[in-house]
Design a protein around this motif. Structure first.
Motif, PDB file in Angstrom:
ATOM      1  N   THR A  55     -18.012 -12.521   4.736  1.00 39.07           N
ATOM      2  CA  THR A  55     -17.996 -13.221   3.450  1.00 39.07           C
ATOM      3  C   THR A  55     -17.139 -12.465   2.447  1.00 39.07           C
ATOM      4  OG1 THR A  55     -20.218 -14.079   3.880  1.00 39.07           O
ATOM      5  CG2 THR A  55     -19.444 -14.144   1.597  1.00 39.07           C
ATOM      6  N   GLN A  56     -17.316 -11.159   2.401  1.00 38.83           N
ATOM      7  CA  GLN A  56     -16.516 -10.320   1.511  1.00 38.83           C
ATOM      8  C   GLN A  56     -15.028 -10.443   1.840  1.00 38.83           C
ATOM      9  OE1 GLN A  56     -16.943  -8.947  -1.190  1.00 38.83           O
ATOM     10  NE2 GLN A  56     -16.223  -6.866  -1.364  1.00 38.83           N
ATOM     11  N   PHE A  57     -14.704 -10.445   3.121  1.00 39.16           N
ATOM     12  CA  PHE A  57     -13.307 -10.554   3.525  1.00 39.16           C
ATOM     13  C   PHE A  57     -12.720 -11.921   3.140  1.00 39.16           C
ATOM     14  CE2 PHE A  57      -9.816 -11.287   6.545  1.00 39.16           C
ATOM     15  CZ  PHE A  57      -9.036 -10.188   6.232  1.00 39.16           C
ATOM     16  N   LEU A  58     -13.493 -12.975   3.298  1.00 38.08           N
ATOM     17  CA  LEU A  58     -13.004 -14.306   2.922  1.00 38.08           C
ATOM     18  C   LEU A  58     -12.739 -14.415   1.423  1.00 38.08           C
ATOM     19  CD1 LEU A  58     -15.136 -16.645   5.198  1.00 38.08           C
ATOM     20  CD2 LEU A  58     -12.684 -16.149   5.373  1.00 38.08           C
ATOM     21  N   ILE A  59     -13.631 -13.860   0.611  1.00 32.48           N
ATOM     22  CA  ILE A  59     -13.395 -13.848  -0.838  1.00 32.48           C
ATOM     23  C   ILE A  59     -12.134 -13.039  -1.145  1.00 32.48           C
ATOM     24  CG2 ILE A  59     -14.284 -13.068  -3.072  1.00 32.48           C
ATOM     25  CD1 ILE A  59     -17.122 -13.645  -1.968  1.00 32.48           C
ATOM     26  N   GLY A  60     -11.995 -11.900  -0.486  1.00 33.03           N
ATOM     27  CA  GLY A  60     -10.800 -11.073  -0.677  1.00 33.03           C
ATOM     28  C   GLY A  60      -9.533 -11.781  -0.256  1.00 33.03           C
ATOM     29  N   LEU A  61      -9.614 -12.561   0.800  1.00 33.13           N
ATOM     30  CA  LEU A  61      -8.451 -13.315   1.273  1.00 33.13           C
ATOM     31  C   LEU A  61      -8.016 -14.374   0.255  1.00 33.13           C
ATOM     32  CD1 LEU A  61      -6.684 -13.200   3.771  1.00 33.13           C
ATOM     33  CD2 LEU A  61      -8.131 -14.945   4.808  1.00 33.13           C
ATOM     34  N   ILE A  62      -8.981 -15.039  -0.349  1.00 32.84           N
ATOM     35  CA  ILE A  62      -8.656 -16.002  -1.406  1.00 32.84           C
ATOM     36  C   ILE A  62      -7.995 -15.266  -2.574  1.00 32.84           C
ATOM     37  CG2 ILE A  62      -9.610 -17.602  -3.113  1.00 32.84           C
ATOM     38  CD1 ILE A  62     -11.843 -18.205  -0.983  1.00 32.84           C
ATOM     39  N   LEU A  63      -8.577 -14.130  -2.953  1.00 33.39           N
ATOM     40  CA  LEU A  63      -8.002 -13.341  -4.046  1.00 33.39           C
ATOM     41  C   LEU A  63      -6.581 -12.876  -3.724  1.00 33.39           C
ATOM     42  CD1 LEU A  63     -11.061 -11.194  -5.146  1.00 33.39           C
ATOM     43  CD2 LEU A  63      -9.825 -12.863  -6.537  1.00 33.39           C
ATOM     44  N   TYR A  64      -6.327 -12.590  -2.475  1.00 31.54           N
ATOM     45  CA  TYR A  64      -5.002 -12.136  -2.060  1.00 31.54           C
ATOM     46  C   TYR A  64      -3.920 -13.145  -2.457  1.00 31.54           C
ATOM     47  CZ  TYR A  64      -1.384 -10.146   0.972  1.00 31.54           C
ATOM     48  OH  TYR A  64      -0.236  -9.580   1.454  1.00 31.54           O
ATOM     49  N   PHE A  65      -4.244 -14.412  -2.353  1.00 30.13           N
ATOM     50  CA  PHE A  65      -3.257 -15.449  -2.638  1.00 30.13           C
ATOM     51  C   PHE A  65      -3.168 -15.837  -4.109  1.00 30.13           C
ATOM     52  CE2 PHE A  65      -3.940 -15.950   1.911  1.00 30.13           C
ATOM     53  CZ  PHE A  65      -2.630 -15.984   2.351  1.00 30.13           C
ATOM     54  N   ILE A  66      -4.163 -15.453  -4.925  1.00 28.00           N
ATOM     55  CA  ILE A  66      -4.133 -15.864  -6.333  1.00 28.00           C
ATOM     56  C   ILE A  66      -4.098 -14.690  -7.313  1.00 28.00           C
ATOM     57  CG2 ILE A  66      -5.288 -18.053  -5.825  1.00 28.00           C
ATOM     58  CD1 ILE A  66      -7.856 -16.893  -7.043  1.00 28.00           C
ATOM     59  N   SER A  67      -4.201 -13.476  -6.822  1.00 29.96           N
ATOM     60  CA  SER A  67      -4.276 -12.311  -7.702  1.00 29.96           C
ATOM     61  C   SER A  67      -2.912 -11.919  -8.270  1.00 29.96           C
ATOM     62  CB  SER A  67      -4.850 -11.121  -6.932  1.00 29.96           C
ATOM     63  OG  SER A  67      -4.814  -9.956  -7.730  1.00 29.96           O
ATOM     64  N   PRO A  68      -2.883 -11.553  -9.542  1.00 32.03           N
ATOM     65  CA  PRO A  68      -1.630 -11.036 -10.112  1.00 32.03           C
ATOM     66  C   PRO A  68      -1.283  -9.640  -9.568  1.00 32.03           C
ATOM     67  CG  PRO A  68      -3.397 -10.982 -11.748  1.00 32.03           C
ATOM     68  CD  PRO A  68      -3.938 -11.689 -10.545  1.00 32.03           C
ATOM     69  N   LYS A  69      -2.240  -9.002  -8.900  1.00 28.26           N
ATOM     70  CA  LYS A  69      -1.980  -7.696  -8.297  1.00 28.26           C
ATOM     71  C   LYS A  69      -1.249  -7.820  -6.961  1.00 28.26           C
ATOM     72  CE  LYS A  69      -5.974  -5.536 -10.441  1.00 28.26           C
ATOM     73  NZ  LYS A  69      -7.302  -4.953 -10.209  1.00 28.26           N
ATOM     74  N   VAL A  70      -1.101  -9.055  -6.486  1.00 27.08           N
ATOM     75  CA  VAL A  70      -0.353  -9.325  -5.245  1.00 27.08           C
ATOM     76  C   VAL A  70       0.757 -10.308  -5.612  1.00 27.08           C
ATOM     77  CG1 VAL A  70      -0.480 -10.137  -2.863  1.00 27.08           C
ATOM     78  CG2 VAL A  70      -2.464  -9.022  -3.886  1.00 27.08           C
ATOM     79  N   PRO A  71       1.884  -9.793  -6.111  1.00 24.63           N
ATOM     80  CA  PRO A  71       2.957 -10.666  -6.596  1.00 24.63           C
ATOM     81  C   PRO A  71       3.832 -11.240  -5.487  1.00 24.63           C
ATOM     82  CG  PRO A  71       3.585  -8.398  -6.890  1.00 24.63           C
ATOM     83  CD  PRO A  71       2.189  -8.391  -6.336  1.00 24.63           C
ATOM     84  N   LEU A  72       3.409 -11.132  -4.275  1.00 22.55           N
ATOM     85  CA  LEU A  72       4.177 -11.581  -3.123  1.00 22.55           C
ATOM     86  C   LEU A  72       4.488 -13.076  -3.177  1.00 22.55           C
ATOM     87  CD1 LEU A  72       5.253 -10.413  -0.452  1.00 22.55           C
ATOM     88  CD2 LEU A  72       3.098 -11.059   0.601  1.00 22.55           C
ATOM     89  N   PHE A  73       3.584 -13.844  -3.749  1.00 23.85           N
ATOM     90  CA  PHE A  73       3.709 -15.296  -3.730  1.00 23.85           C
ATOM     91  C   PHE A  73       4.241 -15.869  -5.046  1.00 23.85           C
ATOM     92  CE2 PHE A  73       0.291 -13.930  -0.922  1.00 23.85           C
ATOM     93  CZ  PHE A  73       0.836 -14.325   0.284  1.00 23.85           C
ATOM     94  N   GLU A  74       4.566 -15.012  -6.006  1.00 20.41           N
ATOM     95  CA  GLU A  74       5.099 -15.473  -7.286  1.00 20.41           C
ATOM     96  C   GLU A  74       6.599 -15.748  -7.220  1.00 20.41           C
ATOM     97  OE1 GLU A  74       3.967 -12.715 -10.316  1.00 20.41           O
ATOM     98  OE2 GLU A  74       1.842 -13.028  -9.954  1.00 20.41           O
ATOM     99  N   GLY A  75       7.289 -15.107  -6.306  1.00 24.55           N
ATOM    100  CA  GLY A  75       8.716 -15.333  -6.152  1.00 24.55           C
ATOM    101  C   GLY A  75       9.598 -14.499  -7.055  1.00 24.55           C
ATOM    102  N   GLY A  76       9.041 -13.922  -8.110  1.00 28.10           N
ATOM    103  CA  GLY A  76       9.848 -13.160  -9.045  1.00 28.10           C
ATOM    104  C   GLY A  76      10.052 -11.703  -8.660  1.00 28.10           C
ATOM    105  N   ILE A  77       9.221 -11.200  -7.763  1.00 32.26           N
ATOM    106  CA  ILE A  77       9.300  -9.798  -7.389  1.00 32.26           C
ATOM    107  C   ILE A  77       9.641  -9.697  -5.907  1.00 32.26           C
ATOM    108  CG2 ILE A  77       8.028  -7.630  -7.221  1.00 32.26           C
ATOM    109  CD1 ILE A  77       6.349  -8.493  -9.562  1.00 32.26           C
ATOM    110  N   ASP A  78      10.663  -8.912  -5.601  1.00 35.43           N
ATOM    111  CA  ASP A  78      11.057  -8.768  -4.188  1.00 35.43           C
ATOM    112  C   ASP A  78      10.201  -7.696  -3.508  1.00 35.43           C
ATOM    113  OD1 ASP A  78      12.529  -6.061  -4.170  1.00 35.43           O
ATOM    114  OD2 ASP A  78      13.528  -7.121  -5.806  1.00 35.43           O
ATOM    115  N   MET A  79      10.232  -7.679  -2.211  1.00 40.87           N
ATOM    116  CA  MET A  79       9.412  -6.771  -1.421  1.00 40.87           C
ATOM    117  C   MET A  79       9.761  -5.306  -1.698  1.00 40.87           C
ATOM    118  SD  MET A  79       6.895  -7.062   0.417  1.00 40.87           S
ATOM    119  CE  MET A  79       5.924  -6.565   1.785  1.00 40.87           C
ATOM    120  N   GLY A  80      11.005  -5.000  -1.981  1.00 39.18           N
ATOM    121  CA  GLY A  80      11.406  -3.633  -2.307  1.00 39.18           C
ATOM    122  C   GLY A  80      10.700  -3.123  -3.550  1.00 39.18           C
TER     123      GLY A  80
END
Length: 153
Positions: A55-80
């Motif tokens: 359950t904890q992992f599933l909540i964390g997984l949802i947060l992974y896709f919506i958190s501002p601490k994971v800018p991977l999906f925003e498009g403005g910040i590159d992986m470097g």
């Protein structure tokens, strides 16, 4: 609003997971060393630990896709840039990888223990895999002293 609710739930549930894991590890160790039976109570403790962890992992997984601490999906910040910024790198790569490893270890430990016939081997298996899972969790927690700007919430 939804994000804040999930962050609080994720933050609070971690204590449940840690307490259950510690209880399961201590129980498994005592039962293993004492060569005690594998009781329905042991089975429930190990199962509830698994459920709480998932359950904890599933909540964390949802947060992974919506958190501002994971800018991977925003498009403005590159992986470097993500890899050069400690906070972003931790949440984008290190935290989720460590927690995934922990969940896999705990799941394997529970699954293997159910297939083993002897009670001593069941408890030993739970002790080893849950212990390794706990170690992975402790390494992957965003401790305030480890990640600048991470905080506890």
């Amino acid at each position: 609003m939804f994000y804040n609710i999930l962050v609080r739930a994720h933050s609070g549930l971690r204590w449940v997971v840690l307490i259950l894991l510690l209880a399961a590890i201590v129980t498994a160790f005592r039962k293993w060393q004492g060569r005690d039976e594998y009781t329905p109570g042991n089975n429930k403790l190990y199962l509830f630990t698994l459920i709480a962890t998932h359950t904890q992992f599933l909540i964390g997984l949802i947060l992974y896709f919506i958190s501002p601490k994971v800018p991977l999906f925003e498009g403005g910040i590159d992986m470097g840039t993500i890899m050069k910024t400690a906070l972003y790198r931790f949440y984008t790569i290190e935290h989720i990888t460590g927690m995934l490893i922990a969940v896999v270890l705990i799941t394997i430990g529970r699954s293997k223990s159910r297939r083993i016939s002897g009670p001593v081997q069941k408890h030993r298996t739970v002790f080893i895999f849950f212990g390794l899972g706990l170690l992975a969790i402790l390494i992957s927690i965003p401790w305030p002293f480890r990640i600048p700007g991470a905080g506890w919430f």
